[in-house]
Write a protein that holds these residues in place. Structure first.
Motif, PDB file in Angstrom:
ATOM      1  N   GLU A 205       5.870 -69.453   3.487  1.00  0.00           N
ATOM      2  CA  GLU A 205       4.507 -69.297   3.001  1.00  0.00           C
ATOM      3  C   GLU A 205       4.407 -69.480   1.492  1.00  0.00           C
ATOM      4  O   GLU A 205       3.387 -69.952   0.989  1.00  0.00           O
ATOM      5  N   ARG A 206       5.470 -69.138   0.781  1.00  0.00           N
ATOM      6  CA  ARG A 206       5.472 -69.287  -0.675  1.00  0.00           C
ATOM      7  C   ARG A 206       6.179 -70.570  -1.118  1.00  0.00           C
ATOM      8  O   ARG A 206       6.473 -70.757  -2.306  1.00  0.00           O
ATOM      9  N   SER A 207       6.447 -71.451  -0.156  1.00  0.00           N
ATOM     10  CA  SER A 207       7.124 -72.731  -0.438  1.00  0.00           C
ATOM     11  C   SER A 207       8.445 -72.518  -1.172  1.00  0.00           C
ATOM     12  O   SER A 207       8.817 -73.271  -2.074  1.00  0.00           O
ATOM     13  N   MET A 208       9.163 -71.481  -0.769  1.00  0.00           N
ATOM     14  CA  MET A 208      10.444 -71.161  -1.396  1.00  0.00           C
ATOM     15  C   MET A 208      11.647 -71.532  -0.529  1.00  0.00           C
ATOM     16  O   MET A 208      12.771 -71.646  -1.049  1.00  0.00           O
ATOM     17  N   LYS A 209      11.437 -71.734   0.752  1.00  0.00           N
ATOM     18  CA  LYS A 209      12.578 -71.961   1.630  1.00  0.00           C
ATOM     19  C   LYS A 209      13.313 -73.249   1.281  1.00  0.00           C
ATOM     20  O   LYS A 209      14.553 -73.316   1.370  1.00  0.00           O
ATOM     21  N   GLU A 210      12.567 -74.287   0.863  1.00  0.00           N
ATOM     22  CA  GLU A 210      13.219 -75.554   0.551  1.00  0.00           C
ATOM     23  C   GLU A 210      14.089 -75.466  -0.699  1.00  0.00           C
ATOM     24  O   GLU A 210      14.786 -76.416  -1.044  1.00  0.00           O
ATOM     25  N   ASN A 211      14.040 -74.326  -1.377  1.00  0.00           N
ATOM     26  CA  ASN A 211      14.887 -74.106  -2.550  1.00  0.00           C
ATOM     27  C   ASN A 211      15.711 -72.823  -2.377  1.00  0.00           C
ATOM     28  O   ASN A 211      15.996 -72.127  -3.332  1.00  0.00           O
ATOM     29  N   THR A 212      16.088 -72.519  -1.132  1.00  0.00           N
ATOM     30  CA  THR A 212      16.806 -71.275  -0.844  1.00  0.00           C
ATOM     31  C   THR A 212      18.045 -71.551   0.004  1.00  0.00           C
ATOM     32  O   THR A 212      17.981 -72.287   0.987  1.00  0.00           O
ATOM     33  N   VAL A 213      19.163 -70.959  -0.390  1.00  0.00           N
ATOM     34  CA  VAL A 213      20.379 -70.947   0.429  1.00  0.00           C
ATOM     35  C   VAL A 213      20.419 -69.611   1.155  1.00  0.00           C
ATOM     36  O   VAL A 213      20.234 -68.553   0.547  1.00  0.00           O
ATOM     37  N   ILE A 214      20.645 -69.652   2.470  1.00  0.00           N
ATOM     38  CA  ILE A 214      20.641 -68.448   3.302  1.00  0.00           C
ATOM     39  C   ILE A 214      22.055 -68.200   3.822  1.00  0.00           C
ATOM     40  O   ILE A 214      22.677 -69.092   4.408  1.00  0.00           O
ATOM     41  N   ILE A 215      22.546 -66.999   3.592  1.00  0.00           N
ATOM     42  CA  ILE A 215      23.873 -66.598   4.065  1.00  0.00           C
ATOM     43  C   ILE A 215      23.693 -65.384   4.964  1.00  0.00           C
ATOM     44  O   ILE A 215      23.068 -64.399   4.575  1.00  0.00           O
ATOM     45  N   PHE A 216      24.244 -65.460   6.161  1.00  0.00           N
ATOM     46  CA  PHE A 216      24.199 -64.330   7.096  1.00  0.00           C
ATOM     47  C   PHE A 216      25.627 -63.959   7.464  1.00  0.00           C
ATOM     48  O   PHE A 216      26.452 -64.828   7.776  1.00  0.00           O
ATOM     49  N   VAL A 217      25.916 -62.654   7.461  1.00  0.00           N
ATOM     50  CA  VAL A 217      27.264 -62.189   7.768  1.00  0.00           C
ATOM     51  C   VAL A 217      27.186 -60.791   8.365  1.00  0.00           C
ATOM     52  O   VAL A 217      26.322 -59.994   8.000  1.00  0.00           O
ATOM     53  N   SER A 218      28.065 -60.488   9.317  1.00  0.00           N
ATOM     54  CA  SER A 218      28.251 -59.110   9.754  1.00  0.00           C
ATOM     55  C   SER A 218      29.354 -58.490   8.921  1.00  0.00           C
ATOM     56  O   SER A 218      30.341 -59.159   8.585  1.00  0.00           O
ATOM     57  N   ASP A 219      29.201 -57.213   8.567  1.00  0.00           N
ATOM     58  CA  ASP A 219      30.183 -56.613   7.662  1.00  0.00           C
ATOM     59  C   ASP A 219      31.539 -56.384   8.319  1.00  0.00           C
ATOM     60  O   ASP A 219      32.538 -56.207   7.626  1.00  0.00           O
ATOM     61  N   HIS A 220      31.609 -56.396   9.637  1.00  0.00           N
ATOM     62  CA  HIS A 220      32.855 -56.308  10.405  1.00  0.00           C
ATOM     63  C   HIS A 220      32.470 -56.277  11.873  1.00  0.00           C
ATOM     64  O   HIS A 220      31.299 -56.437  12.223  1.00  0.00           O
ATOM     65  N   GLY A 221      33.442 -56.050  12.747  1.00  0.00           N
ATOM     66  CA  GLY A 221      33.154 -56.013  14.167  1.00  0.00           C
ATOM     67  C   GLY A 221      32.496 -54.713  14.602  1.00  0.00           C
ATOM     68  O   GLY A 221      32.357 -53.757  13.832  1.00  0.00           O
ATOM     69  N   ALA A 222      32.104 -54.684  15.852  1.00  0.00           N
ATOM     70  CA  ALA A 222      31.460 -53.500  16.425  1.00  0.00           C
ATOM     71  C   ALA A 222      32.482 -52.393  16.683  1.00  0.00           C
ATOM     72  O   ALA A 222      33.652 -52.658  16.975  1.00  0.00           O
ATOM     73  N   ALA A 223      32.027 -51.142  16.586  1.00  0.00           N
ATOM     74  CA  ALA A 223      32.850 -49.991  16.983  1.00  0.00           C
ATOM     75  C   ALA A 223      32.911 -49.943  18.505  1.00  0.00           C
ATOM     76  O   ALA A 223      31.893 -50.098  19.170  1.00  0.00           O
ATOM     77  N   LEU A 224      34.101 -49.712  19.049  1.00  0.00           N
ATOM     78  CA  LEU A 224      34.282 -49.833  20.504  1.00  0.00           C
ATOM     79  C   LEU A 224      34.651 -48.546  21.214  1.00  0.00           C
ATOM     80  O   LEU A 224      34.459 -48.441  22.429  1.00  0.00           O
ATOM     81  N   VAL A 225      35.224 -47.573  20.512  1.00  0.00           N
ATOM     82  CA  VAL A 225      35.768 -46.397  21.184  1.00  0.00           C
ATOM     83  C   VAL A 225      34.632 -45.448  21.545  1.00  0.00           C
ATOM     84  O   VAL A 225      33.940 -44.928  20.674  1.00  0.00           O
ATOM     85  N   LYS A 226      34.433 -45.210  22.830  1.00  0.00           N
ATOM     86  CA  LYS A 226      33.273 -44.438  23.285  1.00  0.00           C
ATOM     87  C   LYS A 226      33.313 -42.987  22.838  1.00  0.00           C
ATOM     88  O   LYS A 226      32.265 -42.353  22.701  1.00  0.00           O
ATOM     89  N   SER A 227      34.501 -42.460  22.606  1.00  0.00           N
ATOM     90  CA  SER A 227      34.586 -41.075  22.153  1.00  0.00           C
ATOM     91  C   SER A 227      34.304 -40.946  20.665  1.00  0.00           C
ATOM     92  O   SER A 227      34.229 -39.843  20.131  1.00  0.00           O
ATOM     93  N   CYS A 228      34.143 -42.057  19.982  1.00  0.00           N
ATOM     94  CA  CYS A 228      33.966 -42.050  18.543  1.00  0.00           C
ATOM     95  C   CYS A 228      32.499 -41.920  18.177  1.00  0.00           C
ATOM     96  O   CYS A 228      31.621 -42.453  18.861  1.00  0.00           O
ATOM     97  N   TRP A 229      32.207 -41.222  17.080  1.00  0.00           N
ATOM     98  CA  TRP A 229      30.832 -41.009  16.627  1.00  0.00           C
ATOM     99  C   TRP A 229      30.109 -42.316  16.320  1.00  0.00           C
ATOM    100  O   TRP A 229      28.881 -42.360  16.278  1.00  0.00           O
ATOM    101  N   ASP A 230      30.852 -43.394  16.089  1.00  0.00           N
ATOM    102  CA  ASP A 230      30.247 -44.646  15.640  1.00  0.00           C
ATOM    103  C   ASP A 230      29.893 -45.593  16.786  1.00  0.00           C
ATOM    104  O   ASP A 230      29.324 -46.656  16.554  1.00  0.00           O
ATOM    105  N   TYR A 231      30.242 -45.255  18.004  1.00  0.00           N
ATOM    106  CA  TYR A 231      30.032 -46.177  19.123  1.00  0.00           C
ATOM    107  C   TYR A 231      28.571 -46.208  19.551  1.00  0.00           C
ATOM    108  O   TYR A 231      27.945 -45.172  19.733  1.00  0.00           O
ATOM    109  N   VAL A 232      28.012 -47.414  19.686  1.00  0.00           N
ATOM    110  CA  VAL A 232      26.639 -47.556  20.182  1.00  0.00           C
ATOM    111  C   VAL A 232      26.499 -48.638  21.240  1.00  0.00           C
ATOM    112  O   VAL A 232      25.397 -48.864  21.744  1.00  0.00           O
TER     113      VAL A 232
END
Length: 517
Positions: A290-317
């Motif tokens: 909408e602001r005609s900025m995309k044609e002058n933009t580099v886009i980088i997408f990254v995940s910070d690491h893999g998913a947490a897998l252990v179901k007993s762990c507080w971080d698992y979702v």
């Protein structure tokens, strides 16, 4: 007159490569989006060349998938195994062990002090004339003002300082077994709007948006920064979503209406958090257009690491790193292989819509951004002063996928204090000793005090049988023929083990505490 001068510039560089021509005209805007704990099998673009189909069902991410398919997908971009080390490496261009972030987060104090002297990417860009805005998760120090975003080069920051928070009430979430020791640092409201007023940082805490999902708030803030941006300066917009990190608190309207192909209820709720992030990404793209900025933009997408897998762990979702082994907090492939892509308006047809097998690390994003921000006409040969970064991503964008040959995945050079985050899912997790993990071409070596590490409750399956070389445990994998790390070939490749172990020991000379030999 100005238009003619621009036309002459374009004519004079018409024979250059697209990226070089582009950089001669203007420094690009840079949009860097980070997903939090997103697994390899949690997004569509990451595994299409291998034909892998997740048995859990892949969340709907049409905006990210479409942008990735119009850009360059990075099949071999590696991060650290936890949130802060990845962010620290990205911001400094240095391996996490150099920052004092040896194994875990910087929520606790000492690591902040180790890394306070390192210049952040945000500061570098501000000095190059960029307007620098941050949205989302910081997790790079907060106890003293000097560690906070607006003291690190950001013009503004909207989000949380710490590592995780409730998505609707925006309170920090306590690790279940750390409450008594570190209780004063947990459970408090953690949502801030900070900004620069001249040379001063103004730090404010906001509770006005309580009850609105954090992903929605971060998207709105990012869109606002784009709408308010003065286009006479380039923009660096850092959007660090907290999705799909725990706690599992999706927008129930998305759960009801989307991802109906996913049968498992828990997985569908997790998928809703990923889909909401994708919706936000789409809104950000629309704002750029909408602001005609995309044609002058580099886009980088990254995940910070893999998913947490252990179901007993507080971080698992409910995330998944299939077909790779294990997940967050481990240095098996599932923990450190990132779903990532780069989109740029000047990509040529030979690069656009392809997958790069180039070996790269998150420190190379630092190199890439500095190169782009400087509008350098020779991006391959230029050297960036960031110690550990390489030109691998810059070369990949130009069609050269040779990549780097070495990545130091981790180095713990001294046992960590028992009262720090050395135990994750429970107080019984063994304390890590000295060990290193290194990648060299197709080989990957785990070396050191691995007996305790291999008994961690973070692992979803036992380590392969350990082989002892020079008195230390070793696991060696040939990822070209064994990408899922099933067969330890150390016993039949002692020469390779010794060579890579020597490389680890050489790195340890620069560690805050020396490797104990």
């Amino acid at each position: 007159m100005v238009c003619w001068l621009i036309l002459l510039v374009i004519m004079n560089v018409a024979v250059m490569e697209p990226q070089e021509e582009y950089c001669r005209i203007t420094a690009p805007n840079i949009l860097l989006v980070i997903a939090d704990d997103l697994g390899w099998a949690d997004i569509g673009f990451s595994h299409k060349p291998d034909g892998f189909v997740s048995d859990k069902g892949i969340p709907e991410t049409p905006h990210l998938d479409r942008t990735a398919e119009e850009g360059l997908v990075l099949d071999n971009l590696y991060t650290q195994a936890a949130c802060t080390p990845t962010r620290g490496s990205l911001m400094t261009g240095k391996y996490a062990f150099r920052l004092g972030q040896l194994f875990t987060s910087s929520v606790m104090g000492p690591q902040e002090k180790e890394s306070s002297s390192h210049k952040f990417l945000s500061k570098e860009l501000a000095e190059r004339g960029y307007k620098v805005h941050g949205v989302g998760k910081w997790h790079l120090g907060h106890r003293e003002k000097r560690y906070r975003p607006t003291e690190r080069g950001f013009d503004s920051f909207y989000g949380l300082y710490k590592g995780m928070g409730t998505h609707y009430t925006h309170h920090h979430v306590s690790h279940p077994w750390l409450g008594e020791t570190w209780g004063r640092h947990f459970g408090d409201h953690d949502f801030h709007y900070d900004y620069r007023n001249g040379s001063e940082s103004v730090l404010t805490e906001t509770e006005d948006d309580e009850g609105v999902h954090s992903t929605e708030l971060f998207t709105k803030a990012a869109v606002s920064r784009i709408k308010e941006h003065d286009k006479t300066s380039p923009l660096f917009l850092y959007v660090a979503y907290t999705a799909p990190h725990s706690p599992l608190e999706p927008d129930e309207s998305i759960v009801a209406k989307r991802n109906n192909h996913i049968i498992d209820v828990e997985r569908r709720r997790y998928a809703a958090m990923v889909t909401q992030m994708d919706d936000g990404f789409g809104e950000i793209l629309s704002a750029l257009e909408e602001r005609s900025m995309k044609e002058n933009t580099v886009i980088i997408f990254v995940s910070d690491h893999g998913a947490a897998l252990v179901k007993s762990c507080w971080d698992y979702v409910g995330g998944s790193n299939k077909p790779y082994r294990d997940g967050k907090f481990t240095f098996f492939e599932g923990g450190i292989k990132s779903a990532a892509f780069i989109w740029a308006p000047w990509l040529n047809d030979g690069v656009k819509g392809t997958h790069s097998k180039a070996l790269a690390h998150v420190v190379d994003i630092h190199s890439l951004v500095l190169s782009l921000s400087g509008c350098m006409t020779n991006l391959v040969d230029n050297k960036i002063n960031n110690e550990d970064g390489s030109m691998s991503l810059i070369r990949a964008l130009k069609g050269d996928h040779s990549g780097r040959d070495t990545i130091l995945h981790n180095l713990v050079s001294t046992p960590l204090p028992l009262n720090k985050l050395t135990k994750y899912c429970s107080p019984t997790t063994p304390q890590p000793g000295n060990y290193g993990v290194i990648r060299y071409h197709n080989y990957k070596l785990f070396y050191g005090d691995l007996v305790m590490w291999c008994h961690s409750d973070l692992l979803t399956e036992p380590c392969p049988d350990l082989v002892f070389v020079s008195g230390r445990a070793a696991m060696l994998f040939d990822l070209e023929i064994d990408p899922y790390e099933r067969v330890n070939i150390a016993a039949s490749n002692i020469d390779v083990v010794e060579k890579l172990a020597a490389m680890i020991l050489e790195y340890s000379k620069d560690a805050p505490s020396q490797w104990v030999v």
